[in-house]
Scaffold this active site. Structure first.
Site, mmCIF file in Angstrom:
data_model
loop_
_atom_site.group_PDB
_atom_site.id
_atom_site.type_symbol
_atom_site.label_atom_id
_atom_site.label_comp_id
_atom_site.label_asym_id
_atom_site.label_seq_id
_atom_site.Cartn_x
_atom_site.Cartn_y
_atom_site.Cartn_z
ATOM 1 C CD GLU A 129 3.852 -0.488 27.465
ATOM 2 O OE1 GLU A 129 3.753 -0.381 28.706
ATOM 3 O OE2 GLU A 129 2.994 -1.044 26.775
ATOM 4 C CE1 TYR A 156 9.574 5.119 26.816
ATOM 5 C CE2 TYR A 156 7.439 4.145 27.310
ATOM 6 C CZ TYR A 156 8.295 4.772 26.421
ATOM 7 O OH TYR A 156 7.869 5.046 25.140
ATOM 8 N NE ARG A 186 0.205 1.163 29.956
ATOM 9 C CZ ARG A 186 0.404 1.733 28.781
ATOM 10 N NH1 ARG A 186 0.438 3.051 28.669
ATOM 11 N NH2 ARG A 186 0.545 0.995 27.715
ATOM 12 C CG HIS A 221 8.567 0.771 23.690
ATOM 13 N ND1 HIS A 221 7.307 0.457 23.245
ATOM 14 C CD2 HIS A 221 8.438 1.935 24.358
ATOM 15 C CE1 HIS A 221 6.458 1.389 23.623
ATOM 16 N NE2 HIS A 221 7.113 2.292 24.315
ATOM 17 C CD GLN A 247 -0.833 1.498 6.589
ATOM 18 O OE1 GLN A 247 -1.678 0.638 6.608
ATOM 19 N NE2 GLN A 247 -0.539 2.168 5.506
ATOM 20 C CD GLN A 275 -6.090 -2.714 -4.872
ATOM 21 O OE1 GLN A 275 -5.315 -3.421 -4.259
ATOM 22 N NE2 GLN A 275 -5.869 -2.356 -6.108
ATOM 23 C CE LYS A 302 12.935 -1.215 -3.643
ATOM 24 N NZ LYS A 302 11.854 -1.402 -4.596
ATOM 25 N N GLY A 307 -5.541 5.936 -5.948
ATOM 26 C CA GLY A 307 -4.617 5.290 -6.869
ATOM 27 C C GLY A 307 -4.767 5.789 -8.294
HETATM 28 P P1 NAP Z 1 4.765 -1.375 -4.066
HETATM 29 O O1 NAP Z 1 4.851 -1.201 -2.609
HETATM 30 O O2 NAP Z 1 5.009 -0.221 -4.953
HETATM 31 O O3 NAP Z 1 5.772 -2.565 -4.426
HETATM 32 C C1 NAP Z 1 5.946 -3.004 -5.717
HETATM 33 C C2 NAP Z 1 7.004 -4.095 -5.768
HETATM 34 O O4 NAP Z 1 7.167 -4.466 -7.115
HETATM 35 C C3 NAP Z 1 8.347 -3.661 -5.245
HETATM 36 O O5 NAP Z 1 8.861 -4.726 -4.476
HETATM 37 C C4 NAP Z 1 9.170 -3.443 -6.502
HETATM 38 O O6 NAP Z 1 10.482 -3.837 -6.169
HETATM 39 C C5 NAP Z 1 8.526 -4.340 -7.520
HETATM 40 N N1 NAP Z 1 8.509 -3.791 -8.875
HETATM 41 C C6 NAP Z 1 8.247 -2.527 -9.261
HETATM 42 N N2 NAP Z 1 8.288 -2.423 -10.597
HETATM 43 C C7 NAP Z 1 8.568 -3.657 -11.068
HETATM 44 C C8 NAP Z 1 8.747 -4.169 -12.372
HETATM 45 N N3 NAP Z 1 8.636 -3.407 -13.453
HETATM 46 N N4 NAP Z 1 9.043 -5.469 -12.490
HETATM 47 C C9 NAP Z 1 9.152 -6.267 -11.406
HETATM 48 N N5 NAP Z 1 9.009 -5.823 -10.146
HETATM 49 C C10 NAP Z 1 8.718 -4.519 -9.985
HETATM 50 O O7 NAP Z 1 3.369 -1.921 -4.482
HETATM 51 P P2 NAP Z 1 2.455 -3.051 -3.854
HETATM 52 O O8 NAP Z 1 3.197 -4.102 -3.167
HETATM 53 O O9 NAP Z 1 1.579 -3.433 -4.972
HETATM 54 O O10 NAP Z 1 1.618 -2.285 -2.783
HETATM 55 C C11 NAP Z 1 0.783 -1.204 -3.139
HETATM 56 C C12 NAP Z 1 0.543 -0.313 -1.957
HETATM 57 O O11 NAP Z 1 -0.259 -0.913 -1.005
HETATM 58 C C13 NAP Z 1 1.844 0.062 -1.257
HETATM 59 O O12 NAP Z 1 1.793 1.393 -0.836
HETATM 60 C C14 NAP Z 1 1.833 -0.779 -0.100
HETATM 61 O O13 NAP Z 1 2.590 -0.231 0.976
HETATM 62 C C15 NAP Z 1 0.354 -0.814 0.222
HETATM 63 N N6 NAP Z 1 0.130 -1.959 1.027
HETATM 64 C C16 NAP Z 1 0.430 -1.798 2.319
HETATM 65 C C17 NAP Z 1 0.334 -2.861 3.114
HETATM 66 C C18 NAP Z 1 0.637 -2.709 4.552
HETATM 67 O O14 NAP Z 1 0.763 -3.683 5.243
HETATM 68 N N7 NAP Z 1 0.745 -1.524 5.093
HETATM 69 C C19 NAP Z 1 -0.050 -4.088 2.622
HETATM 70 C C20 NAP Z 1 -0.353 -4.221 1.284
HETATM 71 C C21 NAP Z 1 -0.236 -3.126 0.482
HETATM 72 P P3 NAP Z 1 11.724 -3.713 -7.154
HETATM 73 O O15 NAP Z 1 11.482 -2.485 -7.956
HETATM 74 O O16 NAP Z 1 12.890 -3.651 -6.224
HETATM 75 O O17 NAP Z 1 11.699 -4.966 -7.922
HETATM 76 FE FE1 SF4 Z 2 -3.659 4.023 14.131
HETATM 77 FE FE2 SF4 Z 2 -5.928 4.622 12.894
HETATM 78 FE FE3 SF4 Z 2 -4.505 2.513 12.090
HETATM 79 FE FE4 SF4 Z 2 -5.847 2.494 14.412
HETATM 80 S S1 SF4 Z 2 -6.709 2.612 12.339
HETATM 81 S S2 SF4 Z 2 -3.776 1.818 14.106
HETATM 82 S S3 SF4 Z 2 -5.575 4.598 15.092
HETATM 83 S S4 SF4 Z 2 -3.870 4.638 12.002
#
Ligand code: NAP
Ligand code: SF4
Length: 674
Positions: free
Chosen positions: A165, A167, A215, A253, A340, A412, A563, A651
């Site tokens: 990795e 190291y 490793r 890394h 995450q 979702q 943003k 949510g």
């Molecule tokens: P989000 O992360 O809150 O993003 C919302 C987006 O909409 C932002 O880019 C924001 O950017 C924009 N926005 C907010 N208000 C707005 C408005 N009034 N008009 C136009 N644009 C606006 O929400 P999301 O993308 O729906 O995701 C929801 C949750 O699911 C999040 O926590 C996300 O991290 C999670 N999720 C995670 C993953 C992952 O891979 N870990 C994948 C999918 C979803 P601006 O305000 O800059 O425009």
């Molecule tokens: Fe990490 Fe759990 Fe996501 Fe697996 S499911 S990558 S252990 S948070």
């Protein structure tokens, strides 16, 4: 007859026998740094009870300069030995075995005191290391041997010497980081002298009846990485130096190729380990993106290794092996490789846990006890929040009914699983279905619950999720405008040029969905080509000279946010770069700092800056709204207005930046208290 004859077969190491072929790989959870040794012990003991043959601890620093960060856990004093004894005793009482990883971070140590073969800063560290002199190298070896000796005193069954990795030991192996001209640099014999010497002296200090795992980085994935011939030469020398087992490391890394994220195909690198089989006489372990017993069994029956290492799957489910043995693999909570709650926490300085199992690393704090009074509990919403609450409540003996307006469990998660690279979500939804059925939870699917449906329950949990936020852009009611839900549910026709409004997790997911034809996560050869991974036998470090070669994008997509910061900045710490790089490879245009002015048949009009100026047209056949979400609380409001007490989670509670991690954690914690 078991379905996993290779996986569950014992492995005789001569002086001791491992009860199966499963190693829990090293993970830095942050538990040791809490100094709550009962908590550390319970984490490992739970996994020992779950049947894993051998576990490796998180990396323990052999000395302060080798710690991943100042104050990183190690075995420096007699008190440390006493504390680690608590862990090893508890593991042995649970019939487990545990080895301590000795991790010297070298130039990856987050400290100005870090040391390395040469004073060359890593691209992922702010600190230039201090080049060691001969005496300094001698000290590092002696400190690693002392750490191994202390590990034995602390009751460990073995040590793992971390040589991959990127190291410290890995840094000596390649010319990229080792410019020395003394006996520790120059020729490959000189560059590999340090790792071999460490293993030789560790073995000499510990005697023959102690497990020494090395490793070894089998594919560096960095420029000027090791050749395959060097990997084999090192493996043989490490065997001769006295190692018991060789474990596999994949990628430094600082490599710009994903190696463990969810979009990496399952068992994506086991073919690399396979090349070493037959070249050495000691057992070889393979790793990376092996997350279910059938995958592990296939890896072993294909002759890719003698053992498999899985790390994060043991956060997701401590009883992984026990369930495989019992023939109930469908009940294993699957690691979806999201990072995450584990690696993102580690890199954010937080204690690790697991998105699908919030009890991971919280075994002593988040307990699920049988309820004193068995209640009738209604849960409205069968997304991650509702499902985790339902399973925990049922585990405690409550009578649970779950309602959902759709005909499917998962909420979702059913959209997430449609996204290329997120195929693991299918398994998570299946797991929930299995567990809901097993727990005897009453399912009222296809039912929009009303207050009248809920009169008979002692507790009501509202997990009704979210509704898309209305961005109120003039023209958004036109036929060329879709919501992310229409797109990800596959119900809508999307044009060739697309503007995606909103660049949060969902905006990124939608863009990925729109540019991808067939998911490379499902096709290893295509994935290796997409990221430029080659055979290390043909190309040094396993990097193809031609670089990444992704398929052409399916559509021309522009991803937008208001943003002005870099798009994707708020995505996961350890995975955000992969999402960004993936979209960049598909020529997705990323535009920040816009104001949305209007939409018409030609596309989307935006302005820039505080004084707006005249609008610029972003031509688009289709505009997709991914502008975040707001809580869906109409039922909660009606119940509260009628004087009913409700618990609101997920949510429906707080929509802002909601993700499954928070939803599952909140659902589990609430149900543990009802
Ligand atoms: P989000 O992360 O809150 O993003 C919302 C987006 O909409 C932002 O880019 C924001 O950017 C924009 N926005 C907010 N208000 C707005 C408005 N009034 N008009 C136009 N644009 C606006 O929400 P999301 O993308 O729906 O995701 C929801 C949750 O699911 C999040 O926590 C996300 O991290 C999670 N999720 C995670 C993953 C992952 O891979 N870990 C994948 C999918 C979803 P601006 O305000 O800059 O425009
Ligand atoms: Fe990490 Fe759990 Fe996501 Fe697996 S499911 S990558 S252990 S948070």
């Amino acid at each position: 007859m078991t379905r996993y004859p290779h996986l569950l077969a014992p492995l005789d190491l001569g002086f001791t026998t491992l009860k199966n072929r499963v190693l829990m790989g090293s993970m830095h959870t942050g538990l040791e740094e809490t100094k709550d040794w009962n908590r550390v012990a319970e984490f490992y003991a739970a996994r020992a009870r779950g049947g894993v043959a051998l576990m490796v601890t998180g990396g323990m620093a052999p000395n302060p300069e080798g710690g991943v960060f100042p104050g990183a856990a190690g075995l420096y004093t007699d008190d440390d030995i006493t504390n680690h004894r608590i862990v090893t005793d508890r593991v042995h009482a649970a019939d487990g075995k545990i080895a301590m990883q000795i991790l010297h971070a070298g130039r990856y140590a987050y400290s100005p005191d870090c040391v390395a073969p040469s004073a060359i800063k890593s691209p992922i560290s702010p600190f230039a290391p201090n080049a060691l002199d001969e005496a300094g190298i001698e000290k590092q070896i002696s400190d690693m041997v002392t750490a191994a000796t202390r590990a034995r005193q602390a009751g460990y069954d073995g040590v793992e010497v971390m040589g991959s990795e990127g190291y410290f030991l890995n840094q000596f192996l390649v010319t990229h980081t080792n410019k020395r001209t003394d006996r520790w640099g120059g020729s490959y014999e000189n560059r590999m002298r340090l790792p071999v010497e460490v293993v030789r002296r560790v073995r000499a200090a510990l005697g023959p009846d102690f497990i020494v795992i090395y490793r070894l980085s089998m594919i560096d994935l960095v420029p000027d990485g090791s050749t395959w011939q060097e990997v084999v030469q090192l493996a043989k020398a490490i065997e001769n130096a006295g190692a018991t087992i060789l474990n596999t490391g994949i990628g430094w890394h600082e490599a710009r190729i994903p190696t463990i994220a969810t979009s990496v195909p399952r068992r994506a690198f086991t073919w690399v380990t396979k090349k070493l089989m037959g070249q050495v006489g000691i057992p070889v372990i393979t790793s990376n993106r092996i997350n279910m017993p059938d995958v592990a069994e296939a890896v072993l029956s294909d002759g890719c290794a003698d053992m498999v290492s899985m790390a994060r799957p043991f956060l997701a489910d401590a009883d992984f092996v026990a369930k495989a043995m019992a023939g109930t693999a469908a009940e294993i909570a699957p690691c979806i490789a999201c990072n995450q709650a584990c690696l993102d926490h580690t890199f954010g300085g937080k204690l690790s846990s697991c998105l699908v199992n919030p009890r991971a690393c919280h075994e002593t704090e988040l307990t699920v006890e049988a309820a004193v009074t068995k209640k009738k509990i209604a849960i409205i919403g069968a997304g991650p929040a509702g499902l985790s609450a339902a399973l925990t409540a049922a585990e405690r003996g409550h009578h649970v009914t779950i309602f959902d307006k759709t005909h499917e469990l998962g909420g979702q998660l059913n959209m997430a699983k449609q996204v290329p690279g997120k195929e693991e979500f299918w398994g998570l939804v299946e797991y929930y279905k299995t567990m809901v059925a097993k727990a005897g939870i009453t399912q009222r699917l296809g039912t929009t619950a009303t207050p009248d449906d809920l009169t008979d329950f002692d507790d009501i949990i509202i997990a009704t999720g979210v509704a898309p936020r209305d961005p109120a852009i003039p023209g958004q009611d036109g036929p060329n405008v879709l919501s992310y839900i229409d797109v990800l549910r596959g119900k809508a026709k999307v044009g060739q040029t697309v503007a995606v409004i909103g660049a949060g997790g969902i905006g990124f997911d939608v863009a990925e969905y729109l540019v991808t034809d067939e998911s490379p996560t499902e096709n290893l050869d295509e994935w290796l080509q997409e990221w430029g991974v080659g055979d290390p036998e043909a190309t040094r470090g396993g990097l193809r000279p031609e670089g990444p070669k992704p398929d052409a994008p399916m559509r021309q997509v522009t991803l937008l946010q208001r943003k002005s910061e870099k798009l994707g900045k708020r995505l996961g710490k350890t995975t955000g770069w992969i999402h960004r790089a993936g979209l960049q490879m598909k020529n997705v245009r990323m535009v920040g700092g816009v104001s949305y002015e209007k939409i018409d048949a030609y596309g989307l009009y935006v302005t820039y800056g505080p004084d707006h100026g005249s609008p610029t047209l972003i031509p688009a056949d289709t505009i997709v709204l991914c502008a975040g979400q707001v809580p869906e609380r109409s039922l909660a409001d009606a119940l509260i207005a009628a004087g009913r007490a409700v618990h609101i989670i997920g949510g429906a509670d707080v929509a802002a930046e909601l993700d499954a991690k928070r939803a599952i954690d909140q659902g589990t914690r609430l149900a543990a208290t009802l």
